[in-house]
Design a protein around this motif. Sequence first.
Motif, short mmCIF file in Angstrom:
data_model
loop_
_atom_site.label_atom_id
_atom_site.label_comp_id
_atom_site.label_asym_id
_atom_site.label_seq_id
_atom_site.Cartn_x
_atom_site.Cartn_y
_atom_site.Cartn_z
N LYS A 60 -42.69 52.96 -83.35
CA LYS A 60 -44.03 53.37 -83.27
C LYS A 60 -44.85 52.80 -82.07
O LYS A 60 -46.09 52.57 -82.16
N LEU A 61 -44.25 53.15 -80.84
CA LEU A 61 -45.08 52.33 -79.62
C LEU A 61 -45.68 53.73 -78.85
O LEU A 61 -44.86 54.46 -78.79
N ASP A 62 -46.63 53.18 -78.31
CA ASP A 62 -47.19 54.25 -77.33
C ASP A 62 -46.98 53.72 -75.96
O ASP A 62 -47.96 53.29 -75.48
N VAL A 63 -45.83 53.94 -75.14
CA VAL A 63 -45.44 53.07 -73.96
C VAL A 63 -44.67 54.39 -73.21
O VAL A 63 -43.82 55.05 -73.75
N PRO A 64 -45.01 54.62 -71.85
CA PRO A 64 -44.33 55.44 -71.19
C PRO A 64 -42.84 55.08 -71.12
O PRO A 64 -42.38 53.97 -70.73
N GLY A 65 -41.86 55.83 -71.25
CA GLY A 65 -40.20 55.62 -71.19
C GLY A 65 -39.64 56.67 -71.31
O GLY A 65 -39.88 57.85 -71.76
N GLY A 66 -38.37 56.85 -70.46
CA GLY A 66 -37.36 57.96 -70.18
C GLY A 66 -36.40 57.61 -69.45
O GLY A 66 -36.26 56.53 -69.12
N HIS A 67 -35.74 58.69 -68.87
CA HIS A 67 -34.78 58.60 -67.92
C HIS A 67 -34.89 59.25 -66.66
O HIS A 67 -35.60 60.38 -66.58
N VAL A 68 -34.45 58.73 -65.67
CA VAL A 68 -34.51 59.24 -64.52
C VAL A 68 -33.16 59.50 -63.80
O VAL A 68 -32.25 58.19 -63.84
N HIS A 69 -32.85 60.58 -63.36
CA HIS A 69 -31.26 60.80 -62.65
C HIS A 69 -31.32 60.95 -61.08
O HIS A 69 -32.33 61.55 -60.78
N THR A 70 -30.63 60.17 -60.39
CA THR A 70 -30.81 59.77 -58.97
C THR A 70 -29.81 60.99 -58.53
O THR A 70 -29.26 61.54 -59.34
N PRO A 71 -29.99 61.43 -57.18
CA PRO A 71 -28.87 62.06 -56.55
C PRO A 71 -27.54 61.39 -56.67
O PRO A 71 -27.54 60.10 -56.60
N VAL A 72 -26.54 62.23 -56.20
CA VAL A 72 -25.16 61.65 -56.21
C VAL A 72 -25.13 61.00 -54.65
O VAL A 72 -25.74 61.38 -53.86
N LEU A 73 -24.53 59.62 -54.87
CA LEU A 73 -24.51 58.84 -53.68
C LEU A 73 -23.31 59.25 -52.96
O LEU A 73 -22.02 59.15 -53.28
N PHE A 92 -23.49 57.05 -45.84
CA PHE A 92 -23.26 56.41 -47.42
C PHE A 92 -24.54 55.28 -47.64
O PHE A 92 -25.22 55.32 -48.58
N GLU A 93 -24.67 54.40 -46.57
CA GLU A 93 -25.71 53.34 -46.61
C GLU A 93 -26.95 54.04 -46.46
O GLU A 93 -27.86 53.34 -47.34
N GLN A 94 -27.35 54.89 -45.70
CA GLN A 94 -28.76 55.63 -45.46
C GLN A 94 -28.95 56.12 -46.93
O GLN A 94 -30.19 56.14 -47.40
N ASN A 95 -28.03 56.88 -47.57
CA ASN A 95 -28.28 57.62 -48.67
C ASN A 95 -28.67 56.78 -49.77
O ASN A 95 -29.80 56.91 -50.56
N ARG A 96 -27.97 55.58 -49.87
CA ARG A 96 -28.43 54.43 -51.08
C ARG A 96 -29.87 54.07 -50.70
O ARG A 96 -30.38 53.87 -51.77
N ALA A 97 -30.00 53.81 -49.56
CA ALA A 97 -31.56 52.93 -49.11
C ALA A 97 -32.36 53.98 -49.46
O ALA A 97 -33.37 53.53 -49.91
N ASP A 98 -32.24 55.42 -49.25
CA ASP A 98 -33.16 56.28 -49.34
C ASP A 98 -33.42 56.61 -50.89
O ASP A 98 -34.54 56.86 -51.21
#
Length: 414
Positions: free
Chosen positions: A366-379, A394-400
């Motif tokens: 019973k918490l009032d806290v922001p929470g959920g899921h974020v899906h990243t792009p495929v690396l 590959f390395e630039q994509n990961r950094a971004d």
Amino acid sequence: MNALLRRAVTCGIVAGSLIATAPLAIARPGSRDCFDPAAPATVSERRLDSAVAQEILRRSGFDRFGAKFRHALCAVGSRHTAALLVKAEGIALWRAAVDRVQGRGPAGGDLARADDRPLYWARLELTRSLRQWRPGFPLSGAARTGLIDSMETSSRGQDSVFFPPGLKRVMISGFDPFQLDGDIRRGNPSGANALALDGLILKTPSGPALVRTAMFPVLWGPFEAGMVERAFLPEMPKLDMFTTVSQGRVGRIDIERYNGRWHTGLDNDNETRATTIPVPGGIPTVTPQPEFVPTTLPYERIVAAPTGRFPVFDNTLVTEIQPGATTPVVSPTGPTPGSIARAGGGGSYLSNEIAYRTTLLRDALKLDVPGGHVHTPVLQFAPGNTTAVTDPVFEQNRADIVAQLREIVETALS
């Protein structure tokens, strides 16, 4: 005595805290080989023998962990000492991975510091060693499993989540690489993000916020045993925000609006599921267990903010069996009242499952806290790169991706 083992024995590490304890006897001095290479290994551990895995370990310097651990294990003379050693080595591996990504200490090789893969492959070396270990004292199957479980949780940062008073508290999770039979070179930007953010203090309009992170396996068994809830439950009532993160779709970031009570697919050990998500006994839950659990992240604010290179979407799509029907259908605007879940916005794999478990735990408490899921792009690797373990694209994509995830967290906190 091995220096690391001496520290583990004389100090001890219990639940992430150092406690004084008397030195323990070490058996079989000088023993250098106490392993049975014919002992069964998991599907994930067998991939260690690939040239790619060994190259990643060598080029990061993380090949040192396996040899050191095996030498120390052969000097262990009791279960208690083994437990101390395993906990110490697991935490040391996690800290080394975080430090490497965050630029502390020598890189240990020419592989980019930001890479999450050395931690994954080094952990598998340690768990395989525990599976093959033949100690000079009785060790039951349950005791060996307990040691392996301890290595899993401690080397994933799950035992190191601690928030001092006076700061806002943010907990973020990441995942191991997965789908390695398709391309064993794969990394996971959510794991790289977890290593990059652990311990960082972010500025917010209402004061500084400390980020703590933990990594999770792409395996059904640990989730069904309650690994996610055990990691989040101690801190959940005190958090100011949490978000689980995983790799999702090509070229986009999704804030998943709804998480579904269904899991399917092959995990990293090639085990499959096609059932409702079970909540183990002793874990707070909602009764009856809901088919869908919504995010409480400020998705509108996140989507509207200029957080980085990749477009960000409020993803409301789900797959459901509607009331009176038997065939699953896609609903682009969220679940129909009374429907049965077959996929959340994040699908029906372990990414959806970690989101379902954490947001269900939020509601059970019973918490009032922001929470959920974020899906990243495929690396992704550079076009045409089908063999090299890394490249500049590959390395630039990961950094971004990692930079944009940090912006998303800061936007949500603001």
